[in-house]
Every structure is written in structure tokens, then in C-alpha cells.
Design a protein around this motif. Sequence first.
Motif, PDB file in Angstrom:
ATOM      1  N   LEU A  49       0.823  -1.203   0.000  1.00  0.00           N
ATOM      2  CA  LEU A  49       0.000   0.000   0.000  1.00  0.00           C
ATOM      3  C   LEU A  49       0.864   1.262   0.000  1.00  0.00           C
ATOM      4  CD1 LEU A  49      -2.768  -1.061   2.537  1.00  0.00           C
ATOM      5  CD2 LEU A  49      -3.122  -0.577   0.113  1.00  0.00           C
ATOM      6  N   ASP A  50       1.924   1.248   0.817  1.00  0.00           N
ATOM      7  CA  ASP A  50       2.811   2.412   0.884  1.00  0.00           C
ATOM      8  C   ASP A  50       3.502   2.654  -0.453  1.00  0.00           C
ATOM      9  OD1 ASP A  50       2.093   2.681   3.517  1.00  0.00           O
ATOM     10  OD2 ASP A  50       3.924   1.759   4.319  1.00  0.00           O
ATOM     11  N   PHE A  51       3.897   1.575  -1.118  1.00  0.00           N
ATOM     12  CA  PHE A  51       4.551   1.676  -2.421  1.00  0.00           C
ATOM     13  C   PHE A  51       3.645   2.365  -3.433  1.00  0.00           C
ATOM     14  CE2 PHE A  51       5.144  -0.891  -6.484  1.00  0.00           C
ATOM     15  CZ  PHE A  51       6.125  -0.059  -6.994  1.00  0.00           C
ATOM     16  N   VAL A  52       2.401   1.898  -3.518  1.00  0.00           N
ATOM     17  CA  VAL A  52       1.470   2.482  -4.483  1.00  0.00           C
ATOM     18  C   VAL A  52       1.127   3.917  -4.092  1.00  0.00           C
ATOM     19  CG1 VAL A  52      -0.833   2.293  -5.486  1.00  0.00           C
ATOM     20  CG2 VAL A  52       0.555   0.242  -5.155  1.00  0.00           C
ATOM     21  N   GLU A  53       0.963   4.169  -2.800  1.00  0.00           N
ATOM     22  CA  GLU A  53       0.652   5.524  -2.357  1.00  0.00           C
ATOM     23  C   GLU A  53       1.755   6.495  -2.761  1.00  0.00           C
ATOM     24  OE1 GLU A  53      -0.879   7.798   1.684  1.00  0.00           O
ATOM     25  OE2 GLU A  53       0.358   6.006   1.871  1.00  0.00           O
ATOM     26  N   GLN A  54       3.002   6.081  -2.625  1.00  0.00           N
ATOM     27  CA  GLN A  54       4.103   6.955  -3.016  1.00  0.00           C
ATOM     28  C   GLN A  54       4.129   7.184  -4.527  1.00  0.00           C
ATOM     29  OE1 GLN A  54       6.110   8.782  -1.063  1.00  0.00           O
ATOM     30  NE2 GLN A  54       4.744   8.029   0.557  1.00  0.00           N
ATOM     31  N   LEU A  55       3.798   6.155  -5.302  1.00  0.00           N
ATOM     32  CA  LEU A  55       3.709   6.342  -6.752  1.00  0.00           C
ATOM     33  C   LEU A  55       2.640   7.376  -7.097  1.00  0.00           C
ATOM     34  CD1 LEU A  55       3.998   2.728  -8.234  1.00  0.00           C
ATOM     35  CD2 LEU A  55       5.697   4.546  -8.326  1.00  0.00           C
ATOM     36  N   LEU A  56       1.510   7.304  -6.415  1.00  0.00           N
ATOM     37  CA  LEU A  56       0.423   8.238  -6.682  1.00  0.00           C
ATOM     38  C   LEU A  56       0.787   9.655  -6.251  1.00  0.00           C
ATOM     39  CD1 LEU A  56      -2.612   6.066  -5.528  1.00  0.00           C
ATOM     40  CD2 LEU A  56      -1.900   6.544  -7.869  1.00  0.00           C
TER      41      LEU A  56
END
Length: 443
Positions: free
Chosen positions: A386-393
Motif C-alpha cells: 500500500l505504501d509503495f502504491v501511495e508513493q507512486l500516486l
Amino acid sequence: MERLGTGIGWRPEIAGDVERMPGIDWVEVVAENVCPGHVPESLLRLRARGVTVVPHGVALGLGGAERPDAGRLEALAERATALRSPLVTEHIAFVRAGGPLSASPRLEAGHLLPVPRTRDALDVLCENVRIAQDALPVPLAVENIAALFSWPGEEMSEGQFLYDLADRTGVRLLIDVANLHTNHVNRGEDPAKALAELPLEAIAYVHVAGGVERGGVWHDSHAHPVPRPVLDILTDLASRVSPPGVLLERDENFPEPGELERELTAIREAVEKGATARSTARAKSSGSGAGSGSVWESGSGEPARQRVALAQAAVLSSLVAGTPVPEGFDRVRMAVQARALAAKRADVVAKVAPELPVMLGERYREVFLAHAQKRPMTGGYRQDALDFVEQLLLSSGRRERQDEQVPLRELREWWLERSGPVPRSRRPAVRLARATRRMLLRR
């Protein structure tokens, strides 16, 4: 001590093969992968046939500076009860660091890391083991781990450390002969010396596994065939004591069932070879291991915990957060460990969130490793995804990322679906609110 016999690590990918495999007396399952209320049917069928099932924990961090988490202990106890297991096992390792004791951010390793073989670390470990023993409904056994690096200033050998641990707590030992081989290659430690120093009567069972050497470093991969040196260490152990149980571990890159059966046959032959040597030299081997520990007794207390906490936080921060490597550590080996931790994060996140490699395609690993260099893991692997995708966004609006062909819309939908406490509703009013939220995110 209960005789377990010959076993294999149960994994969902080979569940059917394990059920059909001849000569399997028991299986071991990763405790965190089993829900007590929803035990896999395969394990229930094995249990109904009289096959013993042992839960093997990986997340307690008994070697960490903090006392074991009560919730994790309760979960491990529930699994032991649900599986009607005669014992549970964990590792002599730390898996997280930071927090109040070290006045630093909490960090997760996502991997088993070695504790220093010092009096302070032993005191802390002994108290943590006693806490775990009191919370569990069955006996506990703890496993020696493989390590890519050594701590400077260690005060005991591995054998002495394990002897004193067992002597002071009465805990049983899960001896991994593959890890002894790993530490021989990576740290120059003599497996025979470690075996000679062990309290052999405390051994609950033995792990056997494969690995691979890359650039002079042995990686305990659990994804390759068991090499001859590991089988030789098993024979040495069996020449000293009859192990109550021996288990083959394989976590990925699973071969055909026939190959696994051949490895199990080689393991049985190695044990039989050791038993023959033991029977012909019984007088010489009698009493081996007795008195080899230093029999140190102390109370850990908060000062020891704080010293261990500061040391472990500094080490883990250097491995996952890019801070300087503490004085006295081999910088090359620490760099190897740091890369291995980042690679494992990428691999495990790809398993717990398989949609991400599909959406990102061939660029998944490159993008994730770039993320891992800047963002240490602070929770479990699902939170890491979740943190990975949040940072991408969050970084999607920056000019330098506009040409990276990251599928922002699909990633945003994925994140929104999983980031809340419950799955998103399909009701029209809620969908309108969700659409509004999406518009705000786009801004």
C-alpha cells in the motif's frame, strides 16, 4: 521428547504433492500463513491421517530488544491449538528495531537478522523466551538462523550461545544444519565445533534446506537442492545424537514431486549414516556437549534492553534506511545484506499484491527497488504494498515522473479498494463519494 520422524515443509503450492508423498510423518507450516478458523483442507486431511503439524513462526522477533508482542504470542498459541501441535517453533533473530527504547523510528526488516552473541543480547533473549514459554500452550523450540554478516565484539561462539540459552530457559532447539553451512561459508564458523558445543538433549528437530552461492556469499534460499556439505553436517549431527525429527524446507522454485522425494531419501540416508557411526563409537560420543556452555546467569533489566535496542536500530537503519554502517561491521557484507533485503521486499510484495507486477509489467522491480532505497518498511508486507502504491500516486504529479508510463488510474483504483478498513461499497451514494475522492486525488 516426541519422535517426529521425517517431514517436509507444507506450502500451498505443493499441498497436493505432500499429501500423496510416501513416508511423510509430519509437516511444518508457516504459522503466520494459517488462520485458526480456516485451516486449509489439505492440512486437515493430513492431520486426520495422523500426520503431525507443527506451526513455525517468523514474526515474533524473540532476539529483538522489545518484549514479545502479546498479540503475536496469542496468535501463535491459537495456531498451536487449532493444529493440535505438540510444540511450536520460532527463530533466534530480530526482525524489527527502533521505537521508545532507542528513541528512533520503528523499522521492519522483513527478514530474520542475527543477534549479537553478547551477554546483553543473551540476557534479553532469555527473558523474551521465558515470556513466550509462559504464553504458549505447548513447548517452544527456537532455531539458529543463517547470516550474511557478523557483529563485531561478540563474546561467545554460536554453540556456546545456544548452550547457555537452553541451559537458562529450558527451551528446546531447532537446529538448522543448512544455516550452520551458511555461517561456515559467510562467517568462517566451524559447524563441527558448533555441534560439539550444543546441548544435544535439547534438540527438538532439525531443518535441512538448499541454497546458492553468489560472489562468495552463500544465500540460504530454500529454493535450490540440498547440497552435499549440508547433508554431511546432518550426518555429523546424527553421529552425536538421534534427532527426534528431520524436515526438508523448500519455499519456492518447487521441483517435481520425484525430486523432492529423492531429497528426502538423501536426508534419511545421511541420518542413517550418522546413526551407524554413533553406534560404533557410542562410548566416545557419550556426553558430548555437556558442560560446553559458559553457564552465565543474569537478569536482563532495562539497561541491557536499551543497549541492545540502540545497537539493533543502528544496524537495521543502515540496512534499510541508508544511514551509515556502524563501526566495526564489514561494509561489503552489509551492502550485500541491504540488497538482499530490498530484493526480498520486491519479491514478497509481488506475491501479496500480484496485481502490481501485472500493472507495472517489466518495470515493476526497477520501480519498487527505487522506492525501497528511499522508503524503509515500517509495517508488514501488505502495508508495504500500500505504501509503495501511495508513493507512486503522490509523486505522479512531479515533472520527472510524467514520462514513466506508470498506469496511475489502475494503481489509484487498486489503492482505493484496499486502503480503507473495509472493501468499498457498491451503493450509488458511496460510489459518488468515492468518485469525488478520486477527483481530489487527481488534483
